[in-house]
Design a protein around this motif. Structure first.
Motif, PDB file in Angstrom:
ATOM      1  N   ASP A 105       0.979  -1.118  -0.010  1.00 42.20           N
ATOM      2  CA  ASP A 105       0.047   0.113  -0.142  1.00 42.20           C
ATOM      3  C   ASP A 105       0.907   1.379   0.114  1.00 42.20           C
ATOM      4  O   ASP A 105       0.818   2.294  -0.690  1.00 42.20           O
ATOM      5  CB  ASP A 105      -0.756  -0.031   1.345  1.00 42.20           C
ATOM      6  CG  ASP A 105      -2.040  -1.257   1.374  1.00 42.20           C
ATOM      7  OD1 ASP A 105      -2.387  -1.315  -0.078  1.00 42.20           O
ATOM      8  OD2 ASP A 105      -2.641  -1.213   2.183  1.00 42.20           O
ATOM      9  N   ILE A 106       1.903   1.186   0.735  1.00 46.72           N
ATOM     10  CA  ILE A 106       2.795   2.294   0.640  1.00 46.72           C
ATOM     11  C   ILE A 106       3.477   2.501  -0.781  1.00 46.72           C
ATOM     12  O   ILE A 106       3.507   3.697  -1.152  1.00 46.72           O
ATOM     13  CB  ILE A 106       4.036   2.369   1.725  1.00 46.72           C
ATOM     14  CG1 ILE A 106       3.397   2.481   3.131  1.00 46.72           C
ATOM     15  CG2 ILE A 106       4.933   3.240   1.660  1.00 46.72           C
ATOM     16  CD1 ILE A 106       4.378   1.992   4.345  1.00 46.72           C
ATOM     17  N   GLU A 163       4.767   6.327   7.692  1.00 44.39           N
ATOM     18  CA  GLU A 163       3.450   6.360   7.178  1.00 44.39           C
ATOM     19  C   GLU A 163       2.542   5.381   8.292  1.00 44.39           C
ATOM     20  O   GLU A 163       2.995   4.438   9.084  1.00 44.39           O
ATOM     21  CB  GLU A 163       3.479   5.306   5.887  1.00 44.39           C
ATOM     22  CG  GLU A 163       3.687   6.217   4.452  1.00 44.39           C
ATOM     23  CD  GLU A 163       4.957   6.654   4.586  1.00 44.39           C
ATOM     24  OE1 GLU A 163       5.849   6.386   5.329  1.00 44.39           O
ATOM     25  OE2 GLU A 163       4.967   7.701   3.629  1.00 44.39           O
ATOM     26  N   LYS A 211       2.202   1.679  -3.454  1.00 45.95           N
ATOM     27  CA  LYS A 211       1.420   2.147  -4.438  1.00 45.95           C
ATOM     28  C   LYS A 211       1.011   3.610  -4.351  1.00 45.95           C
ATOM     29  O   LYS A 211       0.728   4.308  -5.105  1.00 45.95           O
ATOM     30  CB  LYS A 211      -0.034   1.379  -4.201  1.00 45.95           C
ATOM     31  CG  LYS A 211       0.026   0.221  -4.473  1.00 45.95           C
ATOM     32  CD  LYS A 211      -1.222  -0.651  -3.935  1.00 45.95           C
ATOM     33  CE  LYS A 211      -2.370  -0.697  -4.452  1.00 45.95           C
ATOM     34  NZ  LYS A 211      -3.427  -1.435  -3.888  1.00 45.95           N
ATOM     35  N   ASN A 212       1.158   4.239  -2.846  1.00 51.70           N
ATOM     36  CA  ASN A 212       0.933   5.726  -2.771  1.00 51.70           C
ATOM     37  C   ASN A 212       1.990   6.333  -3.261  1.00 51.70           C
ATOM     38  O   ASN A 212       1.921   7.421  -3.861  1.00 51.70           O
ATOM     39  CB  ASN A 212       0.684   5.764  -1.049  1.00 51.70           C
ATOM     40  CG  ASN A 212      -0.631   5.240  -0.675  1.00 51.70           C
ATOM     41  OD1 ASN A 212      -1.525   5.084  -1.462  1.00 51.70           O
ATOM     42  ND2 ASN A 212      -0.628   5.106   0.574  1.00 51.70           N
ATOM     43  N   ARG A 213       3.413   5.902  -3.111  1.00 45.67           N
ATOM     44  CA  ARG A 213       4.588   6.399  -3.646  1.00 45.67           C
ATOM     45  C   ARG A 213       4.425   6.539  -5.089  1.00 45.67           C
ATOM     46  O   ARG A 213       4.783   7.550  -5.647  1.00 45.67           O
ATOM     47  CB  ARG A 213       5.829   5.715  -3.137  1.00 45.67           C
ATOM     48  CG  ARG A 213       6.003   6.112  -1.687  1.00 45.67           C
ATOM     49  CD  ARG A 213       6.374   7.519  -1.513  1.00 45.67           C
ATOM     50  NE  ARG A 213       7.117   7.491  -0.343  1.00 45.67           N
ATOM     51  CZ  ARG A 213       6.534   8.103   0.985  1.00 45.67           C
ATOM     52  NH1 ARG A 213       5.251   8.354   0.558  1.00 45.67           N
ATOM     53  NH2 ARG A 213       7.165   8.373   1.900  1.00 45.67           N
ATOM     54  N   GLN A 252       1.733  11.543 -10.268  1.00 48.28           N
ATOM     55  CA  GLN A 252       1.313  13.204 -10.221  1.00 48.28           C
ATOM     56  C   GLN A 252       2.331  14.025 -10.539  1.00 48.28           C
ATOM     57  O   GLN A 252       2.420  15.278 -11.142  1.00 48.28           O
ATOM     58  CB  GLN A 252       0.690  13.268  -8.812  1.00 48.28           C
ATOM     59  CG  GLN A 252      -0.556  12.528  -8.459  1.00 48.28           C
ATOM     60  CD  GLN A 252      -1.978  13.056  -9.376  1.00 48.28           C
ATOM     61  OE1 GLN A 252      -1.587  14.114  -9.966  1.00 48.28           O
ATOM     62  NE2 GLN A 252      -2.738  12.261  -9.301  1.00 48.28           N
ATOM     63  N   PHE A 295      10.245   5.862   3.280  1.00 52.56           N
ATOM     64  CA  PHE A 295       8.731   5.905   3.899  1.00 52.56           C
ATOM     65  C   PHE A 295       8.641   5.422   5.341  1.00 52.56           C
ATOM     66  O   PHE A 295       7.832   4.444   5.587  1.00 52.56           O
ATOM     67  CB  PHE A 295       7.936   5.018   2.942  1.00 52.56           C
ATOM     68  CG  PHE A 295       8.442   3.784   2.399  1.00 52.56           C
ATOM     69  CD1 PHE A 295       8.152   2.571   3.407  1.00 52.56           C
ATOM     70  CD2 PHE A 295       8.883   3.541   1.155  1.00 52.56           C
ATOM     71  CE1 PHE A 295       8.847   1.086   2.955  1.00 52.56           C
ATOM     72  CE2 PHE A 295       9.451   2.319   0.757  1.00 52.56           C
ATOM     73  CZ  PHE A 295       9.350   1.159   1.806  1.00 52.56           C
ATOM     74  N   ARG A 333       1.834   6.639  -7.018  1.00 54.04           N
ATOM     75  CA  ARG A 333       0.707   7.724  -7.467  1.00 54.04           C
ATOM     76  C   ARG A 333       1.486   8.890  -7.216  1.00 54.04           C
ATOM     77  O   ARG A 333       0.890   9.897  -8.223  1.00 54.04           O
ATOM     78  CB  ARG A 333      -0.547   7.472  -6.406  1.00 54.04           C
ATOM     79  CG  ARG A 333      -1.745   6.226  -6.942  1.00 54.04           C
ATOM     80  CD  ARG A 333      -2.878   6.403  -6.216  1.00 54.04           C
ATOM     81  NE  ARG A 333      -2.854   6.238  -4.823  1.00 54.04           N
ATOM     82  CZ  ARG A 333      -2.762   4.924  -4.189  1.00 54.04           C
ATOM     83  NH1 ARG A 333      -3.067   3.752  -5.134  1.00 54.04           N
ATOM     84  NH2 ARG A 333      -2.909   4.666  -3.158  1.00 54.04           N
ATOM     85  N   ALA A 334       2.006   9.140  -6.284  1.00 45.60           N
ATOM     86  CA  ALA A 334       2.748  10.340  -6.144  1.00 45.60           C
ATOM     87  C   ALA A 334       3.564  10.899  -7.114  1.00 45.60           C
ATOM     88  O   ALA A 334       3.572  12.066  -7.568  1.00 45.60           O
ATOM     89  CB  ALA A 334       3.162  10.550  -4.902  1.00 45.60           C
ATOM     90  N   GLU A 377       0.923   2.749   7.947  1.00 46.07           N
ATOM     91  CA  GLU A 377       0.939   1.490   7.561  1.00 46.07           C
ATOM     92  C   GLU A 377       2.225   0.695   8.629  1.00 46.07           C
ATOM     93  O   GLU A 377       1.845  -0.257   9.037  1.00 46.07           O
ATOM     94  CB  GLU A 377       0.957   1.211   6.296  1.00 46.07           C
ATOM     95  CG  GLU A 377      -0.147   1.465   5.403  1.00 46.07           C
ATOM     96  CD  GLU A 377      -0.166   2.720   4.944  1.00 46.07           C
ATOM     97  OE1 GLU A 377      -1.005   3.098   4.021  1.00 46.07           O
ATOM     98  OE2 GLU A 377       0.562   3.629   5.034  1.00 46.07           O
TER      99      GLU A 377
END
Length: 302
Positions: A111-112, A234, A114-116, A122, A231, A118-119, A236
């Motif tokens: 999950d971490i 987080e 995936k968030n990274r 962006q 990370f 996405r960032a 998580e």
């Protein structure tokens, strides 16, 4: 005297900012769990040492939960921490030591990532994922299980998204290096590349990664690069450690250490480490859960 002390074991870094981040993490965790006694020690490069941390925790409590704050470990998790626990047991026979797993390859870490990712997308203004390569970049190990954990995370990351190219690279010990993987992705037509460092805290290797990406931008002006950060803070990570504690409390954390990838066992014996294939470190069984791998001679960072 408190019944239980939770002893978080950080790797330790030559870069003091990395050690400071781990101490900040402990401060935040204490705020999340004010009823818990949470202490910290380091395997190397920073005080208190692993041995001092174990003895101090034993002086405060009748039970010590030892939790490695390590993503992929080999020598540290399979050898150094168990041997330190064995030593502490000999000096503190009335204290129970329970050893939880390192963070490992798991859904919270995915999950971490995936968030990274996405960032990073962006940052690149959300380009086509099929022309955007991903490079998961971690500290290399001579233990195949540790490298295998990273390979598992890369595969999971690919299966969770639309990116056709998710590769591994390592900062040391094993191959390939970041530069070679970028070269391959460029030849395969990637027009953007997202580098995802697989590190918990800052340190000398994180600094090197950012310098490498800056060099790659100049070498490959036709490719746009995004580089993530480590990370360590987080939610998580906190939740994962809290689950480890609850598992130890409930007695769900007993298992044996796997020996796959222990290519350094003979070296360990030569250096005086009592590491056996069966991992019989002491007459009393340690409580182990899903340990991973870290080489004795790996490059160290935060």
């Amino acid at each position: 005297m408190n019944t239980t002390t939770i002893l978080l074991v950080g790797h330790g870094s030559r870069e003091e900012s990395g050690n400071a981040e781990i101490r900040d993490f402990v401060t935040q965790w204490r705020s999340r769990q004010p009823a818990w006694r949470i202490e910290v020690c380091f395997i190397e490069f920073a005080p208190p040492s692993l041995h001092d941390g174990l003895l101090a925790a034993a002086a405060q409590s009748r039970r010590v939960f030892v939790l490695p704050l390590i993503l992929n470990a080999a020598g540290h998790v399979k050898m150094e921490i168990p041997e330190a626990i064995e030593h502490a047991r000999e000096h503190c026979p009335g204290v129970e030591f329970l050893y939880g797993p390192h963070l490992s390859a798991c859904d919270p870490i995915l999950d971490i990532l995936k968030n990274r990712l996405r960032a990073g997308m962006q940052q690149l203004d959300v380009p086509d994922p099929t022309t955007t390569g991903i490079i998961l970049l971690g500290r290399g190990s001579s233990d195949r299980a540790a490298n295998g954990d990273m390979a598992k995370m890369a595969r999971w990351l690919q299966e969770e998204g639309d990116h056709e190219l998710v590769d591994l690279a390592f900062t040391g010990i094993t191959w390939p290096r970041l530069e070679r993987v970028v070269q391959r992705q460029a030849l395969l037509g990637m027009t953007q590349i997202v580098v995802l460092p697989y590190y918990l805290y800052t340190g000398t290797l994180m600094q090197r990664i950012h310098r490498q990406v800056a060099h790659l931008r100049s070498q490959y002006p036709q490719i746009r690069f995004a580089c993530g950060e480590h990370f360590g803070f987080e939610p998580e990570i906190f939740a994962l450690l809290e689950q480890r504690v609850e598992d130890l409390k409930a007695g769900r954390a007993e298992s044996t250490l796997p020996c796959d990838g222990c290519s350094y066992r003979e070296l360990a014996h030569d250096m005086g480490h009592g590491h056996s294939h069966e991992h019989t470190h002491a007459p009393q069984p340690l409580s182990f859960v899903t340990p991973g791998a870290q080489p004795l001679h790996a490059e160290h960072a935060g």
